[in-house]
Design a protein around this motif. Structure first.
Motif, mmCIF file in Angstrom:
data_model
loop_
_atom_site.group_PDB
_atom_site.id
_atom_site.type_symbol
_atom_site.label_atom_id
_atom_site.label_comp_id
_atom_site.label_asym_id
_atom_site.label_seq_id
_atom_site.Cartn_x
_atom_site.Cartn_y
_atom_site.Cartn_z
ATOM 1 N N ILE A 189 0.860 -1.183 0.000
ATOM 2 C CA ILE A 189 0.000 0.000 0.000
ATOM 3 C C ILE A 189 0.895 1.232 0.000
ATOM 4 C CG2 ILE A 189 -1.781 1.277 1.253
ATOM 5 C CD1 ILE A 189 -2.606 -1.460 2.459
ATOM 6 N N THR A 190 0.815 2.014 -1.063
ATOM 7 C CA THR A 190 1.726 3.144 -1.228
ATOM 8 C C THR A 190 1.063 4.492 -0.985
ATOM 9 O OG1 THR A 190 1.236 3.075 -3.602
ATOM 10 C CG2 THR A 190 3.222 1.930 -2.848
ATOM 11 N N SER A 191 -0.256 4.539 -1.041
ATOM 12 C CA SER A 191 -0.934 5.822 -0.871
ATOM 13 C C SER A 191 -2.379 5.601 -0.450
ATOM 14 C CB SER A 191 -0.898 6.618 -2.184
ATOM 15 O OG SER A 191 -1.602 7.835 -2.059
ATOM 16 N N VAL A 192 -2.857 6.438 0.457
ATOM 17 C CA VAL A 192 -4.273 6.465 0.832
ATOM 18 C C VAL A 192 -4.826 7.783 0.308
ATOM 19 C CG1 VAL A 192 -5.951 6.409 2.705
ATOM 20 C CG2 VAL A 192 -3.827 5.098 2.902
ATOM 21 N N ASN A 193 -5.662 7.714 -0.718
ATOM 22 C CA ASN A 193 -6.136 8.929 -1.382
ATOM 23 C C ASN A 193 -7.444 9.457 -0.814
ATOM 24 O OD1 ASN A 193 -3.921 8.660 -3.070
ATOM 25 N ND2 ASN A 193 -5.067 7.545 -4.628
ATOM 26 N N ASN A 195 -10.300 8.612 2.580
ATOM 27 C CA ASN A 195 -10.596 7.811 3.768
ATOM 28 C C ASN A 195 -11.685 8.511 4.566
ATOM 29 O OD1 ASN A 195 -10.449 5.878 5.804
ATOM 30 N ND2 ASN A 195 -8.840 6.983 6.901
ATOM 31 N N ASP A 196 -12.884 8.566 3.964
ATOM 32 C CA ASP A 196 -13.995 9.180 4.675
ATOM 33 C C ASP A 196 -15.003 8.107 5.072
ATOM 34 O OD1 ASP A 196 -15.598 8.646 2.405
ATOM 35 O OD2 ASP A 196 -15.125 10.595 1.530
ATOM 36 N N ALA A 197 -16.107 8.519 5.645
ATOM 37 C CA ALA A 197 -17.063 7.556 6.194
ATOM 38 C C ALA A 197 -17.605 6.595 5.146
ATOM 39 C CB ALA A 197 -18.215 8.303 6.863
ATOM 40 N N GLY A 198 -17.740 7.064 3.904
ATOM 41 C CA GLY A 198 -18.364 6.228 2.884
ATOM 42 C C GLY A 198 -17.416 5.591 1.895
ATOM 43 N N GLU A 199 -16.131 5.971 1.928
ATOM 44 C CA GLU A 199 -15.226 5.464 0.896
ATOM 45 C C GLU A 199 -13.788 5.380 1.392
ATOM 46 O OE1 GLU A 199 -14.093 6.349 -3.811
ATOM 47 O OE2 GLU A 199 -15.050 7.896 -2.591
ATOM 48 N N LEU A 200 -13.094 4.364 0.925
ATOM 49 C CA LEU A 200 -11.667 4.191 1.152
ATOM 50 C C LEU A 200 -11.016 3.945 -0.200
ATOM 51 C CD1 LEU A 200 -9.088 3.610 2.832
ATOM 52 C CD2 LEU A 200 -9.895 1.239 3.031
ATOM 53 N N GLU A 201 -10.022 4.761 -0.540
ATOM 54 C CA GLU A 201 -9.328 4.593 -1.819
ATOM 55 C C GLU A 201 -7.831 4.510 -1.569
ATOM 56 O OE1 GLU A 201 -8.195 7.493 -5.382
ATOM 57 O OE2 GLU A 201 -10.364 7.128 -5.289
ATOM 58 N N MET A 202 -7.221 3.423 -2.036
ATOM 59 C CA MET A 202 -5.790 3.201 -1.839
ATOM 60 C C MET A 202 -5.110 2.905 -3.162
ATOM 61 S SD MET A 202 -5.935 0.695 1.519
ATOM 62 C CE MET A 202 -7.272 -0.307 0.823
ATOM 63 N N GLU A 203 -3.836 3.288 -3.250
ATOM 64 C CA GLU A 203 -2.991 2.860 -4.356
ATOM 65 C C GLU A 203 -2.094 1.744 -3.840
ATOM 66 O OE1 GLU A 203 -0.962 5.951 -6.521
ATOM 67 O OE2 GLU A 203 -2.570 7.388 -6.109
ATOM 68 N N VAL A 204 -1.971 0.684 -4.627
ATOM 69 C CA VAL A 204 -1.149 -0.456 -4.222
ATOM 70 C C VAL A 204 -0.235 -0.848 -5.374
ATOM 71 C CG1 VAL A 204 -2.923 -1.296 -2.630
ATOM 72 C CG2 VAL A 204 -2.856 -2.177 -4.972
ATOM 73 N N VAL A 205 0.876 -1.503 -5.029
ATOM 74 C CA VAL A 205 1.856 -1.924 -6.033
ATOM 75 C C VAL A 205 2.189 -3.397 -5.836
ATOM 76 C CG1 VAL A 205 4.234 -1.646 -6.838
ATOM 77 C CG2 VAL A 205 2.868 0.365 -6.287
ATOM 78 N N LYS A 206 2.293 -4.097 -6.965
ATOM 79 C CA LYS A 206 2.727 -5.496 -6.946
ATOM 80 C C LYS A 206 3.389 -5.812 -8.277
ATOM 81 C CE LYS A 206 1.079 -10.245 -6.202
ATOM 82 N NZ LYS A 206 -0.115 -11.107 -5.963
ATOM 83 N N ASP A 207 4.566 -6.426 -8.220
ATOM 84 C CA ASP A 207 5.300 -6.822 -9.426
ATOM 85 C C ASP A 207 5.497 -5.654 -10.389
ATOM 86 O OD1 ASP A 207 5.408 -9.415 -8.455
ATOM 87 O OD2 ASP A 207 3.546 -10.001 -9.458
ATOM 88 N N GLY A 208 5.784 -4.466 -9.832
ATOM 89 C CA GLY A 208 6.088 -3.312 -10.668
ATOM 90 C C GLY A 208 4.897 -2.632 -11.301
ATOM 91 N N THR A 209 3.678 -3.054 -10.941
ATOM 92 C CA THR A 209 2.466 -2.445 -11.493
ATOM 93 C C THR A 209 1.608 -1.917 -10.356
ATOM 94 O OG1 THR A 209 2.478 -3.974 -13.372
ATOM 95 C CG2 THR A 209 0.419 -2.836 -12.913
#
Length: 246
Positions: A189-193, A195-209
């Motif tokens: 998990i590289t970024s949390v964009n 994080n409010d009551a109704g939504e969680l959005e994260m950026e994740v990385v695996k195998d260079g993507t």
């Protein structure tokens, strides 16, 4: 458990408070994406550019026409992902954006043309996008790792992976669950964009993507109601660093 994991779990599992009350540390944990255009405006812009380029290229032409026309329109061809008798695939760049041009042929004449956003750019494309001193040179050969960067080839396996990850993450969970679940699946998990009551959005990385994971929650029960995993078109700086691009 590593300190980074504990910090993320504490952040995601905490009670959501109004932005005006948020602490400096909580604000710092929220990534700031480039604000040139919001997501909807960006997608609308991309769709317009794709449609315009597709129309300008057209069908019924021979192979040489597509290189000539792309260059005439100001696009730099940064990678040749395929150059078969029945299929041609280019990666192109212009004004800091990259697209993939896919042309199908029959009897030497184009029968179908598609323009897509370049989800998995080749190294040469990334260098062209990042270098201030980039000078266009037509690629000498077809790239050797087409299976890793061709959207047409890689997209098939991506769809299978997307469905599998969404199923493994599941719904009906609280938000702290998703950090451990993603890391167990091998994602960083590289970024949390958001994080409010109704939504969680994260950026994740695996195998260079990198991917974007969006989870929606019922505000009353605080349990997840939907999960979506998508390609990450606009990466935070931390995500680019995790991929070794900064």
């Amino acid at each position: 458990m590593k300190m980074r994991n504990m910090t993320l779990i504490a952040l995601l599992g905490s009670i959501v408070v109004p932005a005006a009350w948020a602490t400096d540390s909580a604000k710092a944990a929220m990534a700031e994406k480039p604000a040139v255009m919001d997501t909807e405006a960006r997608m609308a812009h991309i769709k317009t550019m794709q449609d315009q380029l597709k129309q300008a290229l057209g069908t019924g032409k021979d192979r040489a026409y597509y290189r000539q026309t792309l260059e005439k329109l100001g696009y730099g061809i940064t990678a040749i992902n395929a150059n078969d008798h029945d299929y041609l695939e280019y990666e192109v760049v212009k004004a800091g954006e990259s697209y993939e041009v896919q042309v199908d042929f029959k009897n030497g004449v184009a029968t179908e043309v598609d323009v897509t956003i370049n989800v998995w750019p080749a190294d040469a494309t990334m260098q062209a996008l990042k270098s201030k001193d980039y000078r266009y040179t037509y690629p000498a050969t077809v790239i050797s790792n087409a299976s890793e960067v061709s959207d047409r080839l890689r997209g098939k396996s991506w769809v299978r992976e997307k469905v599998a990850v969404e199923k493994q993450l599941g719904i009906g969970r609280d938000r702290s669950y998703y950090v451990a679940a993603l890391e167990k699946l091998g994602y960083e998990i590289t970024s949390v964009n958001d994080n409010d009551a109704g939504e969680l959005e994260m950026e994740v990385v695996k195998d260079g993507t990198s991917y974007e994971v969006e989870v929606e929650f019922d505000k009353k029960t605080r349990k997840s109601t939907s999960v979506d995993v998508s390609a990450n078109f606009w990466e935070a700086d931390a995500t680019e660093r995790a991929k070794g691009e900064k």
